[in-house]
Design an enzyme around this catalytic site. Structure first.
Site, PDB file in Angstrom:
ATOM      1  N   TYR A 434      -2.050   7.291  11.386  1.00 27.75           N
ATOM      2  CA  TYR A 434      -0.898   6.744  12.118  1.00 27.75           C
ATOM      3  C   TYR A 434      -0.187   7.776  12.990  1.00 27.75           C
ATOM      4  O   TYR A 434      -0.524   8.949  12.944  1.00 27.75           O
ATOM      5  CB  TYR A 434       0.048   5.953  11.204  1.00 27.75           C
ATOM      6  CG  TYR A 434       0.796   6.600  10.067  1.00 27.75           C
ATOM      7  CD1 TYR A 434       0.989   7.964   9.943  1.00 27.75           C
ATOM      8  CD2 TYR A 434       1.359   5.777   9.086  1.00 27.75           C
ATOM      9  CE1 TYR A 434       1.733   8.487   8.891  1.00 27.75           C
ATOM     10  CE2 TYR A 434       2.099   6.293   8.026  1.00 27.75           C
ATOM     11  CZ  TYR A 434       2.288   7.647   7.939  1.00 27.75           C
ATOM     12  OH  TYR A 434       2.999   8.153   6.906  1.00 27.75           O
ATOM     13  N   GLU A 435       0.693   7.288  13.792  1.00 28.77           N
ATOM     14  CA  GLU A 435       1.385   8.143  14.781  1.00 28.77           C
ATOM     15  C   GLU A 435       0.369   8.801  15.711  1.00 28.77           C
ATOM     16  O   GLU A 435       0.540   9.953  16.140  1.00 28.77           O
ATOM     17  CB  GLU A 435       2.246   9.175  14.051  1.00 28.77           C
ATOM     18  CG  GLU A 435       3.303   9.896  14.882  1.00 28.77           C
ATOM     19  CD  GLU A 435       4.239   8.943  15.621  1.00 28.77           C
ATOM     20  OE1 GLU A 435       4.689   7.961  15.010  1.00 28.77           O
ATOM     21  OE2 GLU A 435       4.498   9.182  16.806  1.00 28.77           O
TER      22      GLU A 435
END
Lengths: 592, 592
Positions: A434-435
């Site tokens: 994620y990110e």
């Protein structure tokens, strides 16, 4: 059940003996003296180990549940969240105008490592809120800030980031969620968002969703994306809560880990939203907080490695199995503790040398963010932008590997959920994704950051490394064990960058095929640089004769391990990079 | 839900074009012509994809349950097990005297890869049975063989291996389970065993436990351990089933993965057992089947990488996100499939080049086991004993890493259980631990196998590599891309072995601190050797002009990727090894 102890001494060492922050000319740093930070870090460590960590396994086992449209968090989460709020931890570096403590960001990095190590899934609720706070703080109107920030600083209301849709992840230009303007200046938001961490829960009075969407008639693709504030419950002008907005949790995803955090499918069915910042400039608004968010995820990768390592050390000292090959070390017992075995030590030293180097790297990143944020320091801004993909990608990749190592120390017991080691790897896994997945970080690094501002930040870093090596060549021990290997690795880093420049123009694939290895080569160099600084600082302390000599000697030994055993990975990464794109791109897609 | 397709063409290529088994002078190999193996492998592939693979996610989600002392397997397991039995697959390489098919072991390796790829947890039930069969086949009395083997070959009865106890894993000398002799020649078995895979279930009429225990009064430690046959249900003289033996399932462990397999705590409360082989020679009895068991686990590591890779390829071709940096490749669509991106290809090529090299390595191991088993070939026996820890340790470590890569291709979707990619990594993780944790494999390799028989097997391998490089230096393309890198890596392997010899005598820690890196260096050299052979075989096929040219060209390209991008890891491993034990062992245990 695993335990966790906040590494306050280590944090203090980096902050004061290595980074020497009070000597740096950064606003508010002069107040962060040794006693002050000791008090803050000590208190954060206490909450981490006593309040948050005991809920880590609980969160993993119970998970979150969607009941009549409301997400129920695991037993104990709400109470712990209240304690975090009451202590003011959620607004540590936030603007005092909105109730924050106004502390430098470096303290958020330091305390954040501990909080996340104690319970990553739990800390994502305030973590996402902090991201949403930053976006509103930078891009919001005064009215928006007045309306939302005080409650978000205190985490009475929490926040989320809504980017991903089923058909669009990395490529946000494919977004379908739309925002139709209404006469009153607000927008009607319609669409489905997925993978919304902390998307809903029962620990706060309201959830403030930041949602990327397209205003019909705007530019195609990514240039037509705008950012909106979409509260779960409408907020009246007097700040009181009104009706429920037209949004709902579609479902909660079943995941490999971070079970304590609600990863939601969010449905927006004509929900009321307020434009945040300019129309069609949604990506720019997202980018302003990206360095912080990505450093935060990098620290999560580190944090799980720390928690896993601490427990592996305990187990390796407790578990009796076999005898040291060099002679019995525990003659009273039926066997020696497994920490006597070289390969168990290899695993622990891999972890320890990564963790302490990564911690210093992350805190250095924190100082750069402080300089960029509070002083508008261009050089710091350039450097942290360059280092951000490395901090995110390298720390989460290696952090994950270290949780796997820690699990391996336990043998079969590491595979059994009862011991809690599996959770660290399952939770750590998400941070690589994620990110911005780590391959995207590598792309950002090589495709964007390396050549940003005409390559100035990269040149600055190379100059820093060069000067550092020159300035520290005199001490024979330091030169031999630290400076020489660092110098060699730095040259490899520059050689790789040069290869990209020379060959990427002809065919960008030559650069991109090596981007992932470059990110890792870069990360190793940075950790080598941190270790060299830590060794020098430790040696100075030993010369002074103050403090705990064993602590400083251990630092030097651990650093030597890193330089001798971990840093040599740079040559492999360089060799892969120099092999170019040919073998990577040769196959037709049909022949995989 | 993930899918799986048996790689029959690849297996055929290795078996016939690379290993050329029908030309080898091994009993029964002459019958394994191309059509014959195609039929067997094709049928195994069919069962794998159609019968076993669809139960993989079911097994993960449902898990196993202990109900009133009996373990219930997931929906569909029993029916699939019946199909496996009915097809004669459980006794493929077993002795025809007891109902086996009498096929060479290499076919068990080849079909085993497919079966495990389809469903590792499920295949552990027949897999453990095969191990128990082998032990009884080699060490049992005629009466024992007559009583147990026919039913175990057919898997009407399944088997288990009981080694671990709470206080003893690697160090079996700490064992407490005792076996008290009775007047009738049987023994009373009392104690607790843990981590017993396939310990109980509802798919067979009986479970035959092989249990390590100590006969009171015997030698201390590992030399006092004996092996016993302990059936769940007593077997009458006429072969019918009698009373329940005094043993029970204490509990089923909650694990990170392989949820479809029952990992049991087994309690023996004065159960009746029969000595298998000689008293106090239990470890020797275990060791006879260790090469096979460990190769089998190595193939599990590979198998999960294969299953994960196949799905990652499908996803990378389906998922539209972004545009190729060198120009749009899917102008009709809203974006290009992600397989156009260099870093996605890097991940897929890492997986593909590992998988195909590892497959060849495993099959080569299968031929060595056949030679050792059916011809008593000392050289083959020495070689496979040397290679066994590499096959187990390297293939499971790398196999796991490849499942993580495959998961990464999916981005956020890889973390969601719905897509099934998480299961491959969670299942693959165990193979690094059981059947001797990989650190123990490395210890076995460096501490035992490298110097076994005066170092003859190692010298044999080095000579094989040297001769191979010499014999294939003429073809310029092969020499440049395959032989030169292999030669370099082989030299590094020998340099590492030499370092251990010269420094391990002074201090064994110098060897053991490098053991893990040596195992990986060794594994890379072996895969490089396999790739060189595959490239040569593919080139010969292309010169012949027969067969699918694209298939052979793809082999050469994939091999070049391995040599250029993966093999360079050897230099890093060597450098770590040569740094010795000093930094590894320097810290006091208290300072971790």
């Amino acid at each position: 059940m695993p335990s966790y102890t906040g590494p306050v001494d280590d944090l203090q060492f980096v902050i004061h003996d290595v980074l020497r922050i009070t000597e740096q000319n950064v606003p508010a740093y002069e107040e962060l003296d040794r006693d002050f930070t000791a008090a803050i870090l000590g208190e954060a460590a206490k909450i981490s180990s006593e309040v948050i960590a005991p809920l880590n396994v609980v969160g993993d086992k119970e998970g979150v549940h969607l009941e009549n449209g409301v997400v129920r968090t695991p037993t104990g989460f709400k109470k712990a969240f209240d304690q975090l709020r009451d202590g003011g931890w959620t607004g540590l570096d936030c603007d005092p105008e909105y109730g924050g403590q106004g502390m430098p960001y470096i303290l958020t990095v330091a305390t954040g490592e501990m909080f996340s190590a104690a319970n990553q899934a739990f800390m994502m609720y305030p973590g996402l809120t902090h991201g949403a706070y930053s976006a509103i703080h930078v891009h919001g109107t005064d009215a928006q800030k007045q309306m939302f920030l005080p409650k978000m600083v205190s985490c009475e209301w929490t926040g989320t980031m809504n980017l991903t849709e089923p058909q669009c992840g990395t490529d946000l230009g494919l977004m379908r969620t739309k925002a139709e303007p209404r006469d009153d200046g607000s927008y009607l938001i319609t669409g489905q968002k997925i993978f919304i961490s902390a998307g809903d829960h029962d620990m706060a009075d309201n959830v403030i969703h930041l949602v990327l969407a397209k205003i019909p008639g705007g530019p195609d693709g990514i240039k037509g994306v705008s950012l909106f504030i979409v509260p779960k419950l409408m907020v009246n002008e007097d700040g009181s809560l009104g009706d429920r907005n037209a949004l709902s949790v579609g479902k909660i995803e079943e995941k490999m880990g971070i079970h304590g955090n609600a990863t939601c499918v969010m449905n927006y069915d004509g929900a009321t939203g307020y434009l945040l910042g300019e129309a069609h400039k949604g990506m720019r608004a997202m980018f302003t907080m990206m360095n912080e968010a990505r450093l935060g995820v990098g620290m999560q990768g580190l944090s799980q490695a720390v928690a896993a390592y601490q427990n592996a050390v305990i187990y390796a000292n407790d578990r009796l199995q076999g005898r040291a090959v060099t002679g019995t070390e525990n003659p009273e017992g039926p066997a020696d503790p497994i920490i006597v075995h070289p390969d168990v030590r290899r695993m622990l030293m891999d972890q320890k040398s990564f963790i302490e180097g990564a911690r210093a790297f992350g805190l250095w990143g924190g100082t750069l963010i402080d300089k960029a944020r509070s002083m508008g320091d261009d050089e710091a801004e350039g450097l942290i932008s360059l280092l951000t993909p490395v901090l995110k990608g390298f720390l989460t990749d290696q952090g994950y590997d270290m949780t796997v190592q820690a699990q391996q120390v336990y043998g079969g017991h590491g595979y059994i959920e009862e011991w809690g080691m599996s959770q660290f790897t399952r939770d750590a896994r998400i941070a690589m994704i994620y990110e911005g997945a780590n391959g995207v970080q590598a792309l950002d690094l090589v495709g964007r950051k390396l050549s940003a501002k005409g390559g100035k930040p990269a040149m600055t870093l190379f100059a820093i490394l060069k000067d550092f090596c020159k300035d520290n060549a005199e001490d024979e021990e330091i030169a031999k064990h630290f400076i020489e290997p660092l110098k060699g690795a730095s040259k490899q880093l520059q050689e790789a960058a040069m290869y990209f420049m020379q060959n990427g123009m002809k065919n960008p694939n030559h650069a991109l095929a090596g981007s992932y290895d470059f990110m890792h080569l870069f990360g190793h160099v940075c950790l080598g640089y941190m270790w060299a600084q830590m060794a020098i600082a430790a040696k100075a302390k030993l010369a002074e004769g103050t403090g705990d000599a064993t602590f400083y000697e251990t630092k030097i030994t651990t650093g030597r391990y890193y330089m001798a055993r971990r840093l040599p990975a740079t040559a492999m990464h360089l060799q892969r990079i120099l092999s170019g794109a040919d073998t990577v791109m040769a196959l037709d897609a049909a022949n995989f």
